[in-house]
Design a protein around this motif. Structure first.
Motif, PDB file in Angstrom:
ATOM      1  N   UNK A  44       5.460  -3.225   1.686  1.00 50.42           N
ATOM      2  CA  UNK A  44       5.286  -2.003   2.472  1.00 50.42           C
ATOM      3  C   UNK A  44       5.134  -0.749   1.621  1.00 50.42           C
ATOM      4  N   UNK A  45       5.375  -0.881   0.335  1.00 50.03           N
ATOM      5  CA  UNK A  45       5.161   0.259  -0.570  1.00 50.03           C
ATOM      6  C   UNK A  45       3.718   0.330  -1.051  1.00 50.03           C
ATOM      7  N   UNK A  46       2.931  -0.695  -0.776  1.00 53.41           N
ATOM      8  CA  UNK A  46       1.554  -0.754  -1.253  1.00 53.41           C
ATOM      9  C   UNK A  46       0.661   0.149  -0.401  1.00 53.41           C
ATOM     10  N   UNK A  47       0.062   1.129  -1.036  1.00 53.32           N
ATOM     11  CA  UNK A  47      -0.838   2.060  -0.339  1.00 53.32           C
ATOM     12  C   UNK A  47      -2.273   1.920  -0.829  1.00 53.32           C
ATOM     13  N   UNK A  48      -2.618   0.757  -1.362  1.00 52.28           N
ATOM     14  CA  UNK A  48      -3.948   0.578  -1.948  1.00 52.28           C
ATOM     15  C   UNK A  48      -5.059   0.686  -0.902  1.00 52.28           C
ATOM     16  N   UNK A  49      -4.758   0.388   0.353  1.00 58.39           N
ATOM     17  CA  UNK A  49      -5.750   0.518   1.424  1.00 58.39           C
ATOM     18  C   UNK A  49      -5.641   1.886   2.080  1.00 58.39           C
ATOM     19  N   UNK A  50      -4.429   2.267   2.454  1.00 61.24           N
ATOM     20  CA  UNK A  50      -4.182   3.548   3.128  1.00 61.24           C
ATOM     21  C   UNK A  50      -2.682   3.780   3.180  1.00 61.24           C
ATOM     22  N   UNK A  51      -2.283   5.021   3.358  1.00 58.09           N
ATOM     23  CA  UNK A  51      -0.881   5.318   3.646  1.00 58.09           C
ATOM     24  C   UNK A  51      -0.592   5.192   5.134  1.00 58.09           C
ATOM     25  N   UNK A  52      -1.619   5.029   5.924  1.00 58.42           N
ATOM     26  CA  UNK A  52      -1.458   4.893   7.370  1.00 58.42           C
ATOM     27  C   UNK A  52      -1.334   3.429   7.771  1.00 58.42           C
ATOM     28  N   UNK A  53      -0.525   2.668   7.048  1.00 59.21           N
ATOM     29  CA  UNK A  53      -0.266   1.287   7.437  1.00 59.21           C
ATOM     30  C   UNK A  53       0.574   1.285   8.711  1.00 59.21           C
ATOM     31  N   UNK A  54       0.309   0.328   9.579  1.00 60.51           N
ATOM     32  CA  UNK A  54       0.905   0.359  10.921  1.00 60.51           C
ATOM     33  C   UNK A  54       1.356  -1.016  11.370  1.00 60.51           C
ATOM     34  N   UNK A  56      -7.440  12.734   4.743  1.00 65.04           N
ATOM     35  CA  UNK A  56      -6.193  13.435   4.462  1.00 65.04           C
ATOM     36  C   UNK A  56      -5.442  12.643   3.403  1.00 65.04           C
ATOM     37  N   UNK A  57      -5.267  13.211   2.222  1.00 67.98           N
ATOM     38  CA  UNK A  57      -4.635  12.489   1.119  1.00 67.98           C
ATOM     39  C   UNK A  57      -3.275  13.044   0.742  1.00 67.98           C
ATOM     40  N   UNK A  58      -2.917  14.231   1.234  1.00 66.35           N
ATOM     41  CA  UNK A  58      -1.597  14.790   1.014  1.00 66.35           C
ATOM     42  C   UNK A  58      -1.271  15.680   2.202  1.00 66.35           C
ATOM     43  N   UNK A  59       0.018  16.000   2.417  1.00 69.10           N
ATOM     44  CA  UNK A  59       0.371  16.807   3.588  1.00 69.10           C
ATOM     45  C   UNK A  59      -0.372  18.135   3.633  1.00 69.10           C
TER      46      UNK A  59
END
Length: 541
Positions: free
Chosen positions: A315-325, A389-392
């Motif tokens: 769940x720490x892997x963001x290689x695809x997106x940070x919007x994992x669901x 969107x890559x950062x807040x």
């Protein structure tokens, strides 16, 4: 209920213009949909039994490609602009015909269900999917008819979702190949060129945001909701990433729903959905045990990756997106309330991820400040929630859900004000789940444990006898103490190394509020405007 190509199945699709298909799979149970998705190579299984699928190019909603058909029904009622982009009725019909032709030789997965847990406010749905895992998503997120129920009814609204079909912008009137188009006259949503499953659920949310205020004097809300053992209901407003799902999944309270609700004139609140669609970035069993336990057979995880050499999700892997669901039925949460309805709320929480680190971690709002902050809807778009969107990024989103509002925001704000007048016992709280000790890049994110402690204190009456003082710029009431929370965190100015820098940043944010509110000023009452921050206030020394 495994129905292949039959006259009965196709008859249900005829109102949608669909008369041909290689196979129609009607209301398949989760096990059959999982099997189909695996056999078709749409997804793989995780070690918990959940189905893991990718959404392809689009890992979030694409707001610039969401349209509403402008016709006689909607021309004077819809809030046209960047949120509701008008689409020509004849172009919609053209796309519809093309999609029907595209699906003529495909296997179709059809789901029949509801939106709205209160029977008096239900919307009957029919969802047609090209992908088996999308149909499982529809099973999880929409309300499911009881076993053996007659679903041969005419749908109140339908969805045709075909990710493999792409529009020709030069011919079809879209901006690019992907699209999501709402047609209130034909009671139909067309989704193409994107496999992001959230477009389906948010499409129906948009429909309810239009229909309920118009037809049933009911306030649609982008909020989660839970209920205590004493029957007191709390609702949580906030955009994706502000903690709406996480904070409502309280082991000591029953979960009514995590995202979409309606507040009726007399019957309290009700959940629109039959499931949850939660972010899983950095999910852990320790921090969010309820969501962790819900990810099992029948659930879906989107755009996640495995720990190498295993079938365990990283769940720490963001290689695809940070919007994992993850998408799962509401009943997968142990303390879920079914049917998912509740009394009128006693507590309303506005959740904001303040990227500037200015707002207090919790504050109490009088009516003026509540209305002002509801109409402002200040938060930060969290990385991955939307494309590019890559950062807040700080944003103002009216009613904490502007992108889902077909009507002008003042319509919803006025309804909320009316609810507050009808229920004077309600307490409204502004909770900053964002930064403390400085702005994004300097400060740190507020600890979830502290936010939970503050909300628990509010819900259990532990703040009833606490002294409050007004924030010098925003005027919201800040508690002097909260059990389980370091006192210095309650006053954000005390958490900054440079108090003068805090003052300057607070003044700048206040000006942003005032500038944003100018577009509503002509519609807002003096009572609402009284909740505005003091942009010229003398700063503390």
């Amino acid at each position: 209920m495994n129905t292949t190509l039959t006259a009965n199945a196709l008859q249900r699709l005829q109102p949608l213009g669909i008369s041909q298909a290689s196979e129609v799979c009607l209301n398949l149970p989760p096990a059959a949909l999982v099997e189909s998705a695996l056999c078709r190579g749409e997804a793989v299984l995780t070690d918990t039994g959940a189905l893991m699928a990718d959404t392809g190019k689009f890992t979030g909603r694409s707001p610039k490609d969401r349209f509403v058909v402008r016709d006689e029904k909607t021309a004077s009622s819809v809030w046209w602009g960047e949120v509701n982009i008008p689409f020509e009725a004849d172009k919609f019909d053209q796309l519809h015909q093309k999609m029907v032709a595209y699906l003529a030789d495909k296997t179709l997965y059809v789901r029949e269900g509801y939106a709205g847990a209160n029977p008096d406010y239900q919307l009957k749905l029919r969802v047609v999917n090209e992908l088996a895992w999308h149909n499982l998503f529809a099973y999880n997120l929409f309300l499911r008819p009881e076993a053996g129920a007659d679903t041969t009814w005419a749908a109140d609204f339908s969805i045709i979702c075909a990710p493999g079909f792409e529009a020709d912008p030069a011919v079809d009137g879209t901006r690019q190949a992907n699209f999501a188009i709402l047609n209130f006259t034909k009671k139909l949503i067309l989704i193409g060129g994107t496999a992001y499953a959230g477009e389906m659920k948010k499409g129906i949310f948009g429909v309810l945001n239009y229909l309920l205020p118009h037809e049933q004097d009911t306030l649609p809300m982008h909020c989660s909701a839970n209920v205590g053992a004493d029957g007191e209901t709390a609702i949580f407003f906030g955009l994706s990433g502000t903690g709406k799902t996480t904070l409502s999944a309280d082991p000591n309270r029953g979960l009514i729903g995590d995202d979409e609700h309606g507040w009726t004139p007399a019957a309290g609140i009700f959940n629109f959905e039959g499931g949850c669609y939660a972010k899983v970035i950095d999910l852990s069993q320790e921090k969010e045990p309820e969501i962790w336990q819900a990810i099992r057979f029948g659930s879906i995880v989107e755009n996640t990756r495995f720990v190498p050499g295993t079938r365990t999700v990283d769940y720490a892997n963001t290689s695809v997106t940070e919007n994992t669901r993850t998408a799962y039925p509401l009943g997968y949460i142990a303390n879920a309330v079914e049917p998912s309805v509740g009394a009128a709320p006693k507590h309303i929480f506005f959740l904001t991820a303040d990227a500037f680190g200015v707002l207090p971690p919790i504050s109490k709002l009088d009516k003026s400040h509540a209305m002002y902050h509801f109409m402002s809807g200040y938060t930060a778009k969290v990385a991955g929630t939307e494309m590019d969107i890559t950062e807040p990024q700080t944003t103002f989103s009216a009613c904490f859900g502007q992108v889902f509002l077909p009507l002008h925001p003042t319509r919803y704000a006025e309804m909320l004000g009316q609810k507050m007048d009808e229920h004077p016992e309600v307490s409204v709280w502004l909770v900053n789940t964002g930064w403390t000790g400085g702005s994004y890049g300097t400060g740190s994110r507020m600890k979830l444990s502290y936010t939970r402690a503050m909300i628990t204190a509010a819900l259990t009456g532990q703040l009833n006898e606490v002294d409050f003082h007004p924030h010098p710029v925003f005027g919201v009431l800040v508690p002097a103490a909260v059990p389980g929370v370091p006192t210095h965190l309650l006053d954000p100015r005390q958490t900054w190394a440079n108090a003068a820098a805090y003052d300057a940043t607070a003044a700048d944010l206040a000006q942003k509020f005032v500038d944003n509110f100018q577009k509503y000023a002509d519609y807002a009452s003096a009572d609402i405007l009284a909740g505005a921050p003091k942009v010229a206030a003398e700063q503390p020394v």
